[in-house]
Design an enzyme around this catalytic site. Structure first.
Site, short mmCIF file in Angstrom:
data_model
loop_
_atom_site.label_atom_id
_atom_site.label_comp_id
_atom_site.label_asym_id
_atom_site.label_seq_id
_atom_site.Cartn_x
_atom_site.Cartn_y
_atom_site.Cartn_z
N ASP A 20 0.89 -1.44 0.54
CA ASP A 20 0.00 0.06 0.34
C ASP A 20 0.59 1.04 0.18
O ASP A 20 2.17 0.95 0.92
CB ASP A 20 -1.00 0.15 0.99
N ASN A 49 -2.33 12.87 -3.15
CA ASN A 49 -3.60 13.37 -4.48
C ASN A 49 -4.05 14.83 -3.07
O ASN A 49 -3.84 16.21 -4.37
CB ASN A 49 -4.92 12.58 -4.33
N HIS A 75 -4.70 15.07 -8.96
CA HIS A 75 -4.92 13.56 -9.52
C HIS A 75 -4.11 13.11 -10.62
O HIS A 75 -3.29 11.96 -10.77
CB HIS A 75 -6.14 13.76 -9.79
N ASP A 98 -1.64 10.12 -10.57
CA ASP A 98 -2.02 9.08 -11.64
C ASP A 98 -0.32 8.47 -12.11
O ASP A 98 0.14 7.19 -12.02
CB ASP A 98 -2.88 9.24 -12.54
N GLU A 137 -4.58 2.18 -4.10
CA GLU A 137 -3.51 2.86 -4.00
C GLU A 137 -2.73 1.26 -3.79
O GLU A 137 -1.68 1.26 -2.74
CB GLU A 137 -2.68 3.45 -3.48
#
Ligand SMILES: [Mg+2]
Length: 313
Positions: free
Chosen positions: A181, A189, A194, A198, A225
């Site tokens: 994780d 973010n 975002h 990404d 994630e």
């Protein structure tokens, strides 16, 4: 050429109740360069012959002996086998033909036909069928891929875990699972937007993948994630090595993360479990890796925690 060399000619099954017609076709096919792997005159004979001879293509007469229906026979064969079927018919009754092409869209021949037409129809059927198959394969590959990272998606993970679980049982070999994780990803973010989020996911995916190069190792995007790594023929100490490498590889990316309370750059937490500890089901393996990940999060992040066997009962 040695006599043991495998015959690579395409195998064709002829299903035709008029024996003279069947023989004529057989001779023509052989002359063209195909192997006739069987001649049948009934639907049941055709179905048995497919199982036994594994043809590459079937020439299927629509009206068979014993009042059998070639279209029905084709339908039944295609339930269990994937191959092109070309229909043969004595008269081109439109309704029958469209029913036949609904079952197998690889063409038909109206008897009597010329050798040239026989050859072209078979060639077209074979090439259209292999193109259809390739397209299908591409589609199923897409269905198993996470578009953002190019990794396997959750479905790919589920299918692979089940397959490798069964294999590890069969081969009496351990397998391991690492759940991963990204730390403080929501804050990433929130801080960078975002699009950068990404990019971060993509970069982390690449870093994880770079640590899993053995055949059989698989990194998937579990969701959000979170990532999951399946390691075949691996015990807990092997998983430990890979897990530490994953953490190092992500740190080495050096992606700045000012919103992280763990480090000035992006880090991951990981939890690993292995079947070598006597885990009895794939769900339990998943649960143990997940619990280890939870502990890694709880105890400060940016670390790997190994599941221990003390919690097993
Ligand atoms: Mg007939």
């Amino acid at each position: 050429m040695s006599s043991s060399q495998k015959d690579t000619r395409l195998k064709i099954l002829i299903v035709e109740d008029e024996s003279i017609t069947a023989l004529d076709i057989s001779v023509e096919l052989t002359q063209i360069g195909y192997e006739v792997c069987g001649m049948e005159d009934t639907a049941s004979g055709a179905i048995a012959a497919v199982l036994e001879n594994k043809p590459d293509l079937i020439l299927m007469d629509i009206r068979l002996g014993d009042g059998g229906d070639g279209v029905e026979a084709a339908k039944q064969i295609l339930r269990d086998h994937d191959l092109p079927i070309v229909f043969l018919t004595a008269h081109s009754d439109g309704q029958t033909l469209s029913r036949a092409l609904d079952v197998s869209p690889y063409g038909y021949l109206v008897k009597p036909f010329r050798t040239q037409d026989l050859r072209v129809t078979i060639e077209l059927a074979i090439s259209k069928h292999s193109a259809d198959k390739a397209k299908e394969q591409e589609k199923s590959q897409e269905a198993l891929t996470d578009p953002l990272t190019g990794l396997g998606n959750r479905r790919c993970f589920d299918e692979t875990l089940t397959r490798e679980w069964l294999r590890s049982e069969r081969e009496i070999q351990p397998m391991a699972l690492i759940m991963v994780d990204i730390d403080h990803f929501k804050a990433f973010n929130d801080t960078y937007g975002h699009a950068r989020g990404d990019e971060c996911l993509h970069a982390v995916a690449e870093a994880l993948k770079s640590c899993c190069n053995r055949p059989g190792d698989l990194v998937c995007r579990w969701g959000g994630e979170e990532f999951a790594v399946i390691l075949t023929r691996t015990d807990l100490s092997g998983a430990n090595k890979v897990g530490l490498a994953l953490i190092e590889a992500v740190e080495a990316l050096g992606i700045t993360h000012s919103g992280s309370s763990t480090a000035p750059h992006v880090t991951i937490s990981a939890g690993a479990a292995s079947t070598a500890m006597g885990v009895e089901s794939q769900n339990l393996l998943l649960k143990q890796a997940d619990e280890a990940l939870y502990k890694a999060k709880k105890s400060g992040r940016n670390r790997l925690i190994l599941a221990d066997s003390t919690g097993l009962d």
